[in-house]
Every structure is written in C-alpha cells, then in structure tokens.
Design a protein around this motif. Sequence first.
Motif, PDB file in Angstrom:
ATOM      1  N   ASP A 155       0.838  -1.200   0.000  1.00 17.26           N
ATOM      2  CA  ASP A 155       0.000   0.000   0.000  1.00 17.26           C
ATOM      3  C   ASP A 155       0.876   1.254   0.000  1.00 17.26           C
ATOM      4  OD1 ASP A 155      -0.423   1.343   3.088  1.00 17.26           O
ATOM      5  OD2 ASP A 155       0.626  -0.562   2.911  1.00 17.26           O
ATOM      6  N   PRO A 156       0.300   2.413  -0.353  1.00 19.07           N
ATOM      7  CA  PRO A 156       1.101   3.636  -0.453  1.00 19.07           C
ATOM      8  C   PRO A 156       1.645   4.170   0.878  1.00 19.07           C
ATOM      9  CG  PRO A 156      -1.162   4.048  -1.196  1.00 19.07           C
ATOM     10  CD  PRO A 156      -1.053   2.597  -0.852  1.00 19.07           C
ATOM     11  N   ARG A 157       0.964   3.940   1.980  1.00 20.52           N
ATOM     12  CA  ARG A 157       1.415   4.515   3.247  1.00 20.52           C
ATOM     13  C   ARG A 157       2.448   3.640   3.953  1.00 20.52           C
ATOM     14  NH1 ARG A 157      -2.414   6.736   8.109  1.00 20.52           N
ATOM     15  NH2 ARG A 157      -3.150   8.132   6.478  1.00 20.52           N
ATOM     16  N   PHE A 158       2.217   2.339   4.032  1.00 22.29           N
ATOM     17  CA  PHE A 158       3.077   1.447   4.810  1.00 22.29           C
ATOM     18  C   PHE A 158       3.895   0.485   3.953  1.00 22.29           C
ATOM     19  CE2 PHE A 158      -0.689   2.301   7.489  1.00 22.29           C
ATOM     20  CZ  PHE A 158      -0.068   3.033   8.480  1.00 22.29           C
ATOM     21  N   ASP A 159       3.614   0.444   2.663  1.00 27.16           N
ATOM     22  CA  ASP A 159       4.225  -0.516   1.749  1.00 27.16           C
ATOM     23  C   ASP A 159       4.039  -1.937   2.269  1.00 27.16           C
ATOM     24  OD1 ASP A 159       5.511  -1.248  -0.601  1.00 27.16           O
ATOM     25  OD2 ASP A 159       7.479  -1.265   0.367  1.00 27.16           O
ATOM     26  N   THR A 199      -9.559   4.148  -4.069  1.00 31.13           N
ATOM     27  CA  THR A 199      -9.232   5.373  -3.338  1.00 31.13           C
ATOM     28  C   THR A 199     -10.167   5.558  -2.148  1.00 31.13           C
ATOM     29  OG1 THR A 199      -8.449   6.366  -5.388  1.00 31.13           O
ATOM     30  CG2 THR A 199      -8.876   7.858  -3.574  1.00 31.13           C
ATOM     31  N   GLN A 243      -9.120   3.016   0.500  1.00 29.37           N
ATOM     32  CA  GLN A 243      -7.891   3.467   1.170  1.00 29.37           C
ATOM     33  C   GLN A 243      -8.207   4.570   2.163  1.00 29.37           C
ATOM     34  OE1 GLN A 243      -5.553   4.495  -2.293  1.00 29.37           O
ATOM     35  NE2 GLN A 243      -4.273   2.664  -2.061  1.00 29.37           N
ATOM     36  N   SER A 244      -9.048   5.488   1.763  1.00 22.78           N
ATOM     37  CA  SER A 244      -9.413   6.599   2.643  1.00 22.78           C
ATOM     38  C   SER A 244     -10.091   6.096   3.914  1.00 22.78           C
ATOM     39  CB  SER A 244     -10.332   7.571   1.898  1.00 22.78           C
ATOM     40  OG  SER A 244     -10.723   8.619   2.739  1.00 22.78           O
ATOM     41  N   TYR A 300      -7.289   4.231   6.068  1.00 18.49           N
ATOM     42  CA  TYR A 300      -6.315   5.128   6.688  1.00 18.49           C
ATOM     43  C   TYR A 300      -6.969   6.056   7.713  1.00 18.49           C
ATOM     44  CZ  TYR A 300      -3.071   3.527   3.089  1.00 18.49           C
ATOM     45  OH  TYR A 300      -2.279   2.768   2.281  1.00 18.49           O
ATOM     46  N   ASP A 301      -8.202   6.491   7.448  1.00 23.42           N
ATOM     47  CA  ASP A 301      -8.918   7.312   8.437  1.00 23.42           C
ATOM     48  C   ASP A 301      -9.145   6.525   9.728  1.00 23.42           C
ATOM     49  OD1 ASP A 301      -8.970   9.404   6.655  1.00 23.42           O
ATOM     50  OD2 ASP A 301     -11.114   9.245   6.194  1.00 23.42           O
ATOM     51  N   ASP A 313      -5.873   6.346  11.567  1.00 29.04           N
ATOM     52  CA  ASP A 313      -5.588   7.644  12.191  1.00 29.04           C
ATOM     53  C   ASP A 313      -6.411   7.831  13.459  1.00 29.04           C
ATOM     54  OD1 ASP A 313      -3.779   8.194  10.173  1.00 29.04           O
ATOM     55  OD2 ASP A 313      -5.188   9.441   9.020  1.00 29.04           O
ATOM     56  N   SER A 345       5.334  -0.141  11.639  1.00 28.10           N
ATOM     57  CA  SER A 345       6.002   1.092  11.242  1.00 28.10           C
ATOM     58  C   SER A 345       6.789   1.645  12.425  1.00 28.10           C
ATOM     59  CB  SER A 345       4.969   2.127  10.793  1.00 28.10           C
ATOM     60  OG  SER A 345       4.214   2.570  11.908  1.00 28.10           O
TER      61      SER A 345
END
Length: 101
Positions: A6-10, A28, A31-32, A35-36, A39, A63
């Motif tokens: 994935d784009p944030r954590f690979d 998209t 993913q939103s 990730y939300d 967060d 991470s």
Amino acid sequence: TQLKGDPRFDSLLVSKFINCLMCDGKKTVAQSVFYDALDLIQKKVEAGEAGPTVVRLLPDIASPRARDLLSQLAGSESAALAETARQCLEQVRRIDDIAAG
C-alpha cells in the motif's frame, strides 16, 4: 498482476485488506476509509483512550511510529495496557530477529 504494498506502509497485508474493503472498484475510497480508521486509532492510543485490543493491532503495522507508540504504552499506568504493549514489542523484536536471519 502481482500485488504491491500500500502507499502509506508498503504492506502487502494492508493492500489485501484494502482490496477486500473495496466496493465497485473504488480503491481510493477504500484506502481513505482504512487510513482514516488507523488515524482514529492512533489518536485514541495517544490520548490514552485505547484498550489492549487496539494495542494488539499495532505490530501488524510494524512502522516506526507504531513501535514508538508501543514503547510509550509499555510505560502506561494501566497495567493491562502496559503488559499488552510489552508483549507486542516482544513479538515485534522476534519478527525483527527472524527477518535479520
């Protein structure tokens, strides 16, 4: 096509989860949502509002930020939360040792 991180954590695991979450090809949006949610969990952990169940999810992210949060929580005043964080840190260390060979 081979699955990519994935784009944030690979992370392949996160990519698989996002793909399962996706509806009608709207990656998209999936993913939103994912990730939300992460967060929100991070904010609850930092505010001391997260329980041991949430803390157990952090090593899966693996991470540096998750490791920092686990280290902070290991010193928590809540015995259950601190013990869970210590167990998770030990699990992360074992994974690091295996990965190092």
